[in-house]
Scaffold this motif. Structure first.
Motif, PDB file in Angstrom:
ATOM      1  N   PRO A  42      36.758 -20.773   6.736  1.00 12.44           N
ATOM      2  CA  PRO A  42      36.101 -20.470   8.010  1.00 12.44           C
ATOM      3  C   PRO A  42      34.575 -20.649   7.991  1.00 12.44           C
ATOM      4  O   PRO A  42      33.811 -19.726   8.306  1.00 12.44           O
ATOM      5  N   PHE A  43      34.144 -21.841   7.621  1.00  9.84           N
ATOM      6  CA  PHE A  43      32.718 -22.171   7.621  1.00  9.84           C
ATOM      7  C   PHE A  43      32.543 -23.614   8.064  1.00  9.84           C
ATOM      8  O   PHE A  43      33.446 -24.448   7.868  1.00  9.84           O
ATOM      9  N   PRO A  44      31.397 -23.933   8.641  1.00 11.88           N
ATOM     10  CA  PRO A  44      31.164 -25.311   9.106  1.00 11.88           C
ATOM     11  C   PRO A  44      30.922 -26.270   7.948  1.00 11.88           C
ATOM     12  O   PRO A  44      30.781 -25.868   6.783  1.00 11.88           O
ATOM     13  N   MET A  45      30.855 -27.535   8.272  1.00 12.60           N
ATOM     14  CA  MET A  45      30.618 -28.570   7.276  1.00 12.60           C
ATOM     15  C   MET A  45      29.302 -28.340   6.543  1.00 12.60           C
ATOM     16  O   MET A  45      28.341 -27.837   7.119  1.00 12.60           O
ATOM     17  N   GLU A  46      29.291 -28.701   5.264  1.00  6.20           N
ATOM     18  CA  GLU A  46      28.079 -28.715   4.438  1.00  6.20           C
ATOM     19  C   GLU A  46      27.362 -27.363   4.431  1.00  6.20           C
ATOM     20  O   GLU A  46      26.149 -27.270   4.638  1.00  6.20           O
ATOM     21  N   VAL A  73      35.672 -29.780   0.000  1.00  3.30           N
ATOM     22  CA  VAL A  73      34.716 -30.891   0.083  1.00  3.30           C
ATOM     23  C   VAL A  73      34.016 -30.882   1.442  1.00  3.30           C
ATOM     24  O   VAL A  73      32.813 -31.152   1.546  1.00  3.30           O
ATOM     25  N   ARG A  74      34.748 -30.546   2.476  1.00  2.00           N
ATOM     26  CA  ARG A  74      34.155 -30.486   3.818  1.00  2.00           C
ATOM     27  C   ARG A  74      33.012 -29.477   3.883  1.00  2.00           C
ATOM     28  O   ARG A  74      31.947 -29.763   4.457  1.00  2.00           O
ATOM     29  N   VAL A  75      33.195 -28.289   3.301  1.00  2.00           N
ATOM     30  CA  VAL A  75      32.172 -27.238   3.414  1.00  2.00           C
ATOM     31  C   VAL A  75      31.076 -27.380   2.356  1.00  2.00           C
ATOM     32  O   VAL A  75      30.072 -26.664   2.414  1.00  2.00           O
ATOM     33  N   LEU A  76      31.259 -28.301   1.385  1.00  2.00           N
ATOM     34  CA  LEU A  76      30.232 -28.534   0.377  1.00  2.00           C
ATOM     35  C   LEU A  76      29.094 -29.383   0.940  1.00  2.00           C
ATOM     36  O   LEU A  76      29.319 -30.321   1.699  1.00  2.00           O
TER      37      LEU A  76
END
Length: 205
Positions: A42-46, A73-76
């Protein structure tokens, strides 16, 4: 970690909040979030510089693992790192009850650690992967570390709420089995392996 790196923010996520410490026992740069990550982190990209996945080998199916790594990988952030630490779930010098628990799989590949490197490699945004596999002694026969590991594994097995029914025993009988698991590990000098994998999110993987 939070005390050692006070300028960083740490967020712990788990589906079960009962294991979270109370707010008054946490440094101000730590928070915990109750969430089922099989529905997405539950967090946005990067968002994050670093994502750690630890001892989740019994939590997800192979498909869910693949989807979870893609979501990590999406949130990293770019140039951020992901690390997984998973047991191989294969005991050496095990006893009869330990073998019984080890074989009790239900829709989950508890030996997922063997597949994680390939899952990391299959994501085109991850590069610079490294994997390290080391012995993980289980039981007081190995001193303080072994005592910690057996306590940790017993708690982990106790959280497998599906296992008593799958094994055809009551919860009380299952707890007795876990006591025998601890005894067997100490008598047989049981050990397993743990594997750490690192990979970096890059612009040109």
């Amino acid at each position: 970690m939070a005390l050692e790196y006070p300028s960083s923010t740490f967020i712990g996520i788990d589906v079960n909040s009962s294991f979270f410490p109370s707010n008054d026992k946490c440094p101000p740069n730590v928070c915990f979030l109750t969430s089922n990550v099989t529905y997405g982190i539950p967090f946005p990209m990067e968002t994050f510089d670093f994502v750690y996945l630890g001892m989740m080998f019994s939590a997800f199916t192979e498909l869910q693992w693949s989807e979870l790594i893609n979501d990590v990988v999406r949130v990293l952030k770019y140039d951020g790192w992901v690390e997984s630490l998973e047991a191989t779930a294969q005991f050496i010098n095990h006893g009869k009850v330990t073998k019984c628990i080890e074989d009790a799989e239900k829709g989950v590949n508890v030996r997922i650690s063997a597949l994680l490197p390939k899952m990391f490699e299959s994501n085109e945004m991850l590069a610079n992967m490294q994997c390290i596999k080391v012995e993980y002694p289980v039981g007081e026969w190995y001193g303080c570390f072994g005592k910690y590991s057996i306590i940790n594994l017993r708690r982990l097995f106790q959280s497998f709420v599906f296992l008593p029914e799958y094994l055809g025993v009551s919860y009380e009988e299952y707890i007795d089995m876990l006591d025998i698991f601890v005894k067997e590990a100490n008598e047989n000098k049981t050990y397993t392996y743990i594997q750490r994998c690192f990979a970096q999110k890059t612009w040109n993987a």
